[in-house]
Motif scaffolding. Structure first.
Motif, PDB file in Angstrom:
ATOM      1  N   THR A   1       2.159   3.541   0.015  1.00 39.52           N
ATOM      2  CA  THR A   1       0.848   3.043   0.389  1.00 39.52           C
ATOM      3  C   THR A   1       0.910   1.540   0.573  1.00 39.52           C
ATOM      4  OG1 THR A   1      -0.176   4.779  -0.908  1.00 39.52           O
ATOM      5  CG2 THR A   1      -1.568   2.896  -0.323  1.00 39.52           C
ATOM      6  N   PRO A   2       0.560   1.041   1.753  1.00 38.20           N
ATOM      7  CA  PRO A   2       0.623  -0.402   1.957  1.00 38.20           C
ATOM      8  C   PRO A   2      -0.353  -1.124   1.040  1.00 38.20           C
ATOM      9  CG  PRO A   2      -0.533   0.661   3.764  1.00 38.20           C
ATOM     10  CD  PRO A   2       0.055   1.755   2.929  1.00 38.20           C
ATOM     11  N   THR A   3       0.077  -2.278   0.543  1.00 35.91           N
ATOM     12  CA  THR A   3      -0.774  -3.080  -0.320  1.00 35.91           C
ATOM     13  C   THR A   3      -1.139  -4.360   0.400  1.00 35.91           C
ATOM     14  OG1 THR A   3       0.428  -2.206  -2.218  1.00 35.91           O
ATOM     15  CG2 THR A   3      -0.943  -4.161  -2.593  1.00 35.91           C
ATOM     16  N   PRO A   4      -2.396  -4.589   0.691  1.00 39.20           N
ATOM     17  CA  PRO A   4      -2.781  -5.790   1.427  1.00 39.20           C
ATOM     18  C   PRO A   4      -2.534  -7.041   0.606  1.00 39.20           C
ATOM     19  CG  PRO A   4      -4.705  -4.683   0.568  1.00 39.20           C
ATOM     20  CD  PRO A   4      -3.535  -3.789   0.289  1.00 39.20           C
ATOM     21  N   THR A   5      -2.359  -8.164   1.292  1.00 35.09           N
ATOM     22  CA  THR A   5      -2.057  -9.403   0.612  1.00 35.09           C
ATOM     23  C   THR A   5      -3.297 -10.244   0.389  1.00 35.09           C
ATOM     24  OG1 THR A   5       0.096  -9.383   1.685  1.00 35.09           O
ATOM     25  CG2 THR A   5      -0.595 -11.451   0.683  1.00 35.09           C
ATOM     26  N   ASN A   6      -4.180 -10.335   1.373  1.00 40.82           N
ATOM     27  CA  ASN A   6      -5.304 -11.230   1.228  1.00 40.82           C
ATOM     28  C   ASN A   6      -6.637 -10.521   1.358  1.00 40.82           C
ATOM     29  OD1 ASN A   6      -6.283 -13.851   0.760  1.00 40.82           O
ATOM     30  ND2 ASN A   6      -6.852 -14.022   2.901  1.00 40.82           N
TER      31      ASN A   6
ATOM     32  N   GLN B   1      -6.907 -28.624  -4.336  1.00 40.93           N
ATOM     33  CA  GLN B   1      -7.582 -27.435  -3.817  1.00 40.93           C
ATOM     34  C   GLN B   1      -6.617 -26.738  -2.864  1.00 40.93           C
ATOM     35  OE1 GLN B   1     -11.789 -27.397  -3.505  1.00 40.93           O
ATOM     36  NE2 GLN B   1     -11.749 -26.691  -1.383  1.00 40.93           N
ATOM     37  N   LEU B   2      -6.205 -25.528  -3.221  1.00 43.58           N
ATOM     38  CA  LEU B   2      -5.133 -24.828  -2.527  1.00 43.58           C
ATOM     39  C   LEU B   2      -5.634 -23.534  -1.911  1.00 43.58           C
ATOM     40  CD1 LEU B   2      -2.365 -25.175  -5.271  1.00 43.58           C
ATOM     41  CD2 LEU B   2      -2.728 -26.655  -3.302  1.00 43.58           C
ATOM     42  N   ASN B   3      -5.006 -23.140  -0.833  1.00 44.20           N
ATOM     43  CA  ASN B   3      -5.250 -21.804  -0.308  1.00 44.20           C
ATOM     44  C   ASN B   3      -4.685 -20.776  -1.282  1.00 44.20           C
ATOM     45  OD1 ASN B   3      -6.487 -22.612   2.116  1.00 44.20           O
ATOM     46  ND2 ASN B   3      -4.504 -22.939   3.090  1.00 44.20           N
ATOM     47  N   GLY B   4      -5.402 -19.687  -1.421  1.00 36.87           N
ATOM     48  CA  GLY B   4      -4.968 -18.648  -2.336  1.00 36.87           C
ATOM     49  C   GLY B   4      -4.973 -17.290  -1.678  1.00 36.87           C
ATOM     50  N   THR B   5      -4.210 -16.383  -2.231  1.00 34.23           N
ATOM     51  CA  THR B   5      -4.128 -15.001  -1.765  1.00 34.23           C
ATOM     52  C   THR B   5      -4.506 -14.073  -2.909  1.00 34.23           C
ATOM     53  OG1 THR B   5      -2.354 -15.522  -0.191  1.00 34.23           O
ATOM     54  CG2 THR B   5      -2.607 -13.220  -0.821  1.00 34.23           C
ATOM     55  N   TYR B   6      -5.417 -13.161  -2.641  1.00 36.81           N
ATOM     56  CA  TYR B   6      -5.802 -12.144  -3.620  1.00 36.81           C
ATOM     57  C   TYR B   6      -5.300 -10.798  -3.130  1.00 36.81           C
ATOM     58  CZ  TYR B   6      -9.001  -8.817  -5.967  1.00 36.81           C
ATOM     59  OH  TYR B   6      -9.541  -7.765  -6.657  1.00 36.81           O
ATOM     60  N   THR B   7      -4.372 -10.208  -3.883  1.00 35.57           N
ATOM     61  CA  THR B   7      -3.862  -8.883  -3.577  1.00 35.57           C
ATOM     62  C   THR B   7      -4.467  -7.906  -4.575  1.00 35.57           C
ATOM     63  OG1 THR B   7      -1.780  -9.866  -2.857  1.00 35.57           O
ATOM     64  CG2 THR B   7      -1.791  -7.492  -3.217  1.00 35.57           C
ATOM     65  N   SER B   8      -5.318  -7.019  -4.087  1.00 39.87           N
ATOM     66  CA  SER B   8      -6.024  -6.089  -4.958  1.00 39.87           C
ATOM     67  C   SER B   8      -5.213  -4.816  -5.163  1.00 39.87           C
ATOM     68  CB  SER B   8      -7.385  -5.741  -4.351  1.00 39.87           C
ATOM     69  OG  SER B   8      -8.048  -4.764  -5.118  1.00 39.87           O
ATOM     70  N   TYR B   9      -4.963  -4.473  -6.409  1.00 36.70           N
ATOM     71  CA  TYR B   9      -4.294  -3.218  -6.742  1.00 36.70           C
ATOM     72  C   TYR B   9      -4.516  -2.944  -8.225  1.00 36.70           C
ATOM     73  CZ  TYR B   9      -0.606  -6.430  -8.342  1.00 36.70           C
ATOM     74  OH  TYR B   9       0.092  -7.441  -8.951  1.00 36.70           O
ATOM     75  N   ALA B  10      -4.192  -1.741  -8.637  1.00 37.86           N
ATOM     76  CA  ALA B  10      -4.352  -1.366 -10.036  1.00 37.86           C
ATOM     77  C   ALA B  10      -3.223  -1.989 -10.851  1.00 37.86           C
ATOM     78  CB  ALA B  10      -4.342   0.153 -10.182  1.00 37.86           C
ATOM     79  N   VAL B  11      -3.559  -2.867 -11.755  1.00 41.65           N
ATOM     80  CA  VAL B  11      -2.578  -3.547 -12.594  1.00 41.65           C
ATOM     81  C   VAL B  11      -2.103  -2.597 -13.694  1.00 41.65           C
ATOM     82  CG1 VAL B  11      -2.262  -5.437 -14.244  1.00 41.65           C
ATOM     83  CG2 VAL B  11      -3.503  -5.830 -12.104  1.00 41.65           C
ATOM     84  N   THR B  12      -0.801  -2.590 -13.917  1.00 43.65           N
ATOM     85  CA  THR B  12      -0.229  -1.751 -14.976  1.00 43.65           C
ATOM     86  C   THR B  12      -0.836  -2.101 -16.327  1.00 43.65           C
ATOM     87  OG1 THR B  12       1.845  -1.625 -13.734  1.00 43.65           O
ATOM     88  CG2 THR B  12       1.926  -1.057 -16.078  1.00 43.65           C
ATOM     89  N   ASN B  13      -1.208  -1.075 -17.073  1.00 44.61           N
ATOM     90  CA  ASN B  13      -1.770  -1.239 -18.418  1.00 44.61           C
ATOM     91  C   ASN B  13      -3.074  -2.015 -18.426  1.00 44.61           C
ATOM     92  OD1 ASN B  13       0.423   0.124 -19.656  1.00 44.61           O
ATOM     93  ND2 ASN B  13       1.624  -1.768 -19.668  1.00 44.61           N
TER      94      ASN B  13
END
Length: 763
Positions: free
Chosen positions: A177-182, A380-392
Motif C-alpha cells: 500500500t503506497p504511503t503518501p509523504t505530504n 521556519q522550515l518546510n515540513g512533511t507529514y506522512t500519515s500512517y498507523a504508528v507501531t504501538n
C-alpha cells in the motif's frame, strides 16, 4: 542428428509459446528503468542539505557529487505502476574517521533506511557499488525517496555520489500500500473526546486572539527573530482539535536554514561564519495523538550523527483556534543536547495541520542549562507529514496518560506560604542568590507536593514548563551511580561494595596508579588514592581531566579515566574525580553482566528497577560513549531532569527510605549511610577546607550551633550538586529544595534556614 534435433527443438518451442500465451502479461513483464542519473549534468532535481558541489575535475571521479561533512542530496522517484523495486548505487569516500560514514538510503514513508554504507577504512577514494533488491514498501509508491548522505564531523570528511538507478517490474498489481509523504489520503481519525489523559478534554470554544504565529505567519511568513514563547503555548480558550496527528513529521533544509545569535561562547565554538552548531540536526520523527496530547514515539535521548547536537523530544499539545481556517494547531517541546556533553538547550516547535497536510514549522531555542555556551536559534522550515498507523500507538498513548496521572501534585511556589500560614515561611528566599536570567527552574518538595517555579527563557515563560529538561551534570553521580550501587546491594548483598575494581574493569592495567585493593566503595567515594594534585578540584580542573571529558570513544575515555598515579592508600584521601564515577559505573555494569548475562546494562537496570517504580518520565535517559545508544553510560553526568523527575527522586531518598510500591528497592543500610542517618559512617572528609562529607556519591553539610547559632542541635543535610549551579538539598524535616542554574552560583544555605520554619530540625 541435426534432422532429429530440429523438430524436437521446434516442438519444445511451440509448447513454450503456447504456455507463455496463457501466462498473464504482468508475469511476463521485464524489469524497467524508472530513474537513472550519472550526475554528468549536475544534480538538478535533487534536494540538497549542507555543503554540496559537483566535481568536474578528476580528483576522484569527474562529474560525481561531493558531500562534505553532514551534507546530503535527496530525490523523490515515483514508482507507481511498478513493483519489485531495486536501487543500484555507486558511492566513494575520503578522509573519514571512525565515527564518520557515507550512506545511500531509501525512504518508503516510514523513515530512512540505509541500503549501503562506507566506513573508515573504505575512504580511499575508490567507488563501491551495490544493489538493494525488492525494497520493502517501495512498490506503487508515488513518494519513494533515495538519498546520498554523509555524517562527517567536519567539512573535511567527504562522500562522493555517482550513478544511481531505480528499476522495477512494470504492469504488475501493487503488492504494498503506497504511503503518501505530504498529503495523507483518506480521513484522519478524529481524536476521541478528551482522549484518556488527565486534564482532557479542553473546554475552550476556540475564540483565541492571536498576534504571533498566526495562520498567515505559518503558511506564508518567515522567521527573522525569536518571538515570545507564549505563542507556542496552549492558550486559555483553546478547543479540542478537529484532527488527529499520527505518523511522521520531517523537516527540510535543517542544515542550511535558520537564525542564530550568541549570548556566551566561552570556548569560541562559533564565529561569524556558518557552523553546524548554528543549525538543527536532521529532524524526522514519529508522533501519535491522544485527545489534545501530542506524543513523540521516542522520548529518550536521540543520537543524530550531527557533529554537535543530539535531540530530546517531549510531549506537547494539539488544539483548535477558530482563526486557523479549519486547521488544528500543534506545538511541542524539544531540546538540543550537546554531543558528548550534558549541556541542554530548550526549544519549541509549532505548526498547523489537517487531513491534507501541514503548514511550515516554526522553531526556536531560547534557554539552556549550560554555563559556557548560551545561544538563540530560530527558523521556519518546510515540513512533511506522512500519515500512517504508528507501531504501538495504543501503548504510547496509554503510557503517556499514565505518566501524566502519576505526576506529583504541583502548586506554584507562593502556595507554600498559603498552605502553611502559621510557619511564616518567606517563599522569596527560594530561588534567591541565583541570577534569574540563569535559572532554569527551582522548587520545594514538602509533604508530597512539588511547589514549583516558572520556567523563564530570554523570550518569556517557556511554553511547556512541566516538560522542560535540565542538565543533571554531577547530580547523576548521586542519582545514577550512587543509587545503582544501592540497588545492586539490595539485589546481591552488601558484599558488592567491597568488590575490587581490578576484577571488573580490565582497563585498569593501563593506569600509572595502583588499583590492587581499590573497592567499588572506595571509587564511588572518590578515595581511590590515585590522583595527581591534592586539592578540592585541582585534578578535576586540570588538563588530564579535560582529556577524559573530551574523549568520545569508550576506549579513549576509560584510558583517560585511569590516567592518575598512586598517592595514598585507598579510602584515606578524597579528591574530586568525575572519572572515578565513570570507572565504578563500568565496574557495576560488568558485575551486573556476570550475574545476569552479557545483555545486562547498568543504566537499563536503574531505569527498569528504580526509575520505573518511582514513575519517572519516559524521556529519562543517559548519555553514553561513542555517541551511540550502545555505548557505555557515563554515570557521573549525563541525565536530564524535569521538575517532576527530580522531585520524585528526592522524595524516594528523603521521605520514602528507598521504598516504592511497598517494596524496598535500595539497600536500607547503604541508604542510611548516604543520608547521614548513621553517625558511625559519615563518609570521607572533602579536601580544601570545605567541611563537606562525601559518602556513596552523596554530599553532606553539617549545621552546628557553633556555626549557626539559630540551631540548638547539630544536623546534616545530604545533597546532590552539579556543575554550573545545581543543588538538590534534602533536609531532615522531609523538605527538599532544588534548583538548576548555570551561572556558577551555589546559594542554598538560606533555603535550609527558611525550610526550618515548616518543621524545626531541632526538637
Amino acid at each position: 542428428m541435426k534432422r532429429s534435433f530440429f523438430p524436437a527443438a521446434f516442438a519444445v518451442f511451440l509448447v513454450l509459446a503456447l504456455l507463455l500465451s496463457c501466462i498473464p502479461s504482468a508475469v511476463k513483464a521485464q524489469s524497467s528503468q524508472i530513474y537513472f542519473t550519472n550526475f554528468n549534468s549536475g544534480y538538478s532535481g535533487w534536494t540538497t542539505s549542507g555543503n554540496v558541489s559537483s566535481v568536474a575535475y578528476p580528483v576522484i571521479q569527474p562529474n560525481s557529487v561531493r558531500l562534505r561533512g553532514s551534507a546530503s542530496i535527496t530525490r523523490t522517484v515515483s514508482t507507481v505502476g511498478y513493483s519489485n523495486i531495486s536501487v543500484t548505487w555507486n558511492l566513494a569516500a575520503s578522509s573519514l574517521e571512525s565515527a564518520d560514514h557515507c550512506y545511500i538510503e531509501v525512504n518508503t514513508g516510514s523513515g530512512w533506511t540505509a541500503i549501503g554504507t562506507l566506513n573508515d577504512g573504505q575512504d580511499n577514494s575508490t567507488f563501491f557499488n551495490g544493489t538493494a533488491n525488492n525494497v520493502a514498501g517501495a512498490n506503487q509508491n508515488a513518494n519513494f525517496q533515495v538519498r546520498y548522505r554523509g555524517n562527517g564531523a567536519t567539512t573535511g570528511d567527504y562522500c562522493y555520489a555517482e550513478d544511481i538507478t531505480v528499476t522495477g517490474t512494470a504492469g504488475t498489481p501493487p503488492t504494498n500500500t503506497p504511503t503518501p509523504t505530504n498529503t495523507p489520503q483518506g480521513p484522519t481519525p478524529t481524536p476521541p473526546p478528551g482522549g484518556s489523559v488527565p486534564g482532557d478534554p479542553l473546554t475552550g470554544n476556540g475564540n483565541v486572539t492571536r498576534a504571533l504565529l498566526t495562520y498567515n505567519d505559518l503558511f506564508t511568513g518567515s522567521s527573522s527573530a525569536p518571538v515570545d514563547d507564549s505563542a507556542f503555548a496552549l492558550p486559555v480558550n483553546a478547543a479540542m482539535p478537529d484532527h488527529a496527528f499520527e505518523g511522521r513529521l520531517e523537516l527540510s533544509n535543517e542544515a542550511t536554514s535558520g537564525g542564530f545569535s550568541e549570548i556566551k561562547d566561552s570556548f569560541a565554538y562559533t564565529g561569524n561564519g556558518d557552523h553546524p552548531r548554528k543549525h538543527l540536526p536532521e529532524f524526522s520523527f514519529e508522533f501519535v495523538q491522544n485527545g489534545s496530547h501530542l506524543i513523540p514515539a521516542t522520548q529518550g535521548l536521540i543520537y543524530t550523527g550531527h557533529p554537535n547536537w543530539n535531540y530530546l523530544i517531549g510531549p506537547g499539545r494539539a488544539w483548535k483556534e477558530n482563526s486557523d481556517n479549519g486547521y488544528s494547531r500543534a506545538s511541542f517541546p524539544f531540546a538540543l543536547i550537546e554531543r558528548n556533553a550534558n549541556c541542554t538547550h530548550n526549544g519549541v516547535m509549532t505548526f498547523l495541520f489537517n487531513n491534507s497536510g501541514i503548514s511550515k514549522v516554526r522553531y526556536q531555542i531560547t534557554q539552556e542549562t549550560c554555563a559556557y555556551y548560551k545561544v538563540n536559534l530560530w527558523g521556519q522550515l518546510n515540513g512533511t507529514y506522512t500519515s500512517y498507523a504508528v507501531t504501538n500507538a495504543a501503548t504510547l498513548k496509554a503510557n503517556h496518560a499514565t505518566e501524566v496521572g502519576n505526576r506529583l501534585p504541583t502548586k506554584p511556589i507562593p502556595a507554600l506560604a498559603s498552605d502553611y500560614p502559621a510557619s511564616g515561611v518567606n517563599v522569596s528566599v527560594f530561588g534567591s542568590g541565583v541570577t534569574p536570567a540563569h535559572m532554569t527552574f527551582y522548587g520545594v518538595v514538602y509533604n508530597g507536593v512539588n511547589y514549583v517555579s516558572g520556567c523563564n527563557t530570554r523570550y518569556g515563560t517557556y511554553a511547556f514548563c512541566e516538560n522542560m529538561r535540565a542538565a543533571s551534570y554531577s547530580t547523576a553521580k548521586t542519582s545514577f551511580a550512587g543509587i545503582a550501587l544501592m540497588r545492586l546491594g539490595q539485589k546481591y548483598g552488601s558484599g558488592v561494595y567491597n568488590l575490587l575494581i581490578r576484577d571488573y574493569v580490565p582497563e585498569y592495567t593501563s593506569s600509572p596508579g595502583v588499583w590492587t585493593n581499590v573497592t567499588f566503595n572506595n571509587t564511588i567515594d572518590m578515595a581511590t588514592g590515585n590522583y595527581r594534585v591534592a586539592g578540592y578540584m585541582s585534578d578535576e580542573d586540570g588538563s588530564y581531566m579535560s582529556d577524559f571529558f573530551l574523549a568520545e570513544p569508550f576506549s579513549t575515555k576509560i584510558t583517560a579515566a585511569f590516567n592518575f598515579p598512586y598517592k595514598a592508600a585507598p579510602g584515606t584521601y578524597w579528591t574530586y574525580h568525575t572519572s572515578d564515577t565513570f570507572i565504578v559505573t563500568r565496574a557495576m555494569n560488568n558485575y551486573l553482566q556476570s550475574q545476569e548475562g552479557s545483555g545486562a546494562d547498568i543504566y537499563n537496570m536503574l531505569k527498569n528497577e528504580v526509575f520505573a517504580p518511582i514513575k519517572l518520565s519516559a524521556g529519562m535517559s543517559a548519555i553514553r560513549t561513542d555517541n551511540s545508544s550502545t555505548g557505555a553510560p557515563f554515570g557521573g553526568y549525563g541525565l536530564f531532569w524535569t521538575q517532576d523527575d527530580i522531585a520524585k527522586v528526592a522524595k524516594f531518598l528523603n521521605n520514602d527510605n528507598g521504598f516504592a510500591n511497598g517494596t524496598q528497592i535500595l539497600n536500607a543500610d547503604m541508604l542510611a549511610d548516604s543520608m547521614q542517618d548513621d553517625p558511625s559512617d559519615r563518609g570521607v572528609d572533602t579536601t580544601g577546607g570545605t567541611g563537606f562529607k562525601y559518602n556513596n556519591a552523596f554530599w553532606a553539610e553539617d549545621f552546628t550551633p557553633a556555626a549557626f547559632p539559630q540551631y540548638t542541635c547539630t544536623f546534616y543535610t545530604p545533597f546532590m550538586s552539579g556543575y554550573g549551579g545545581i543543588t538538590v538539598v534534602m533536609m531532615p524535616n522531609g523538605a527538599t529544595y532544588y534548583y538548576f542554574s548555570d551561572n556558577e552560583e551555589f546559594s542554598w544555605y538560606n533555603a535550609v534556614h527558611e525550610a526550618n520554619k515548616l518543621s524545626p530540625y531541632c526538637p
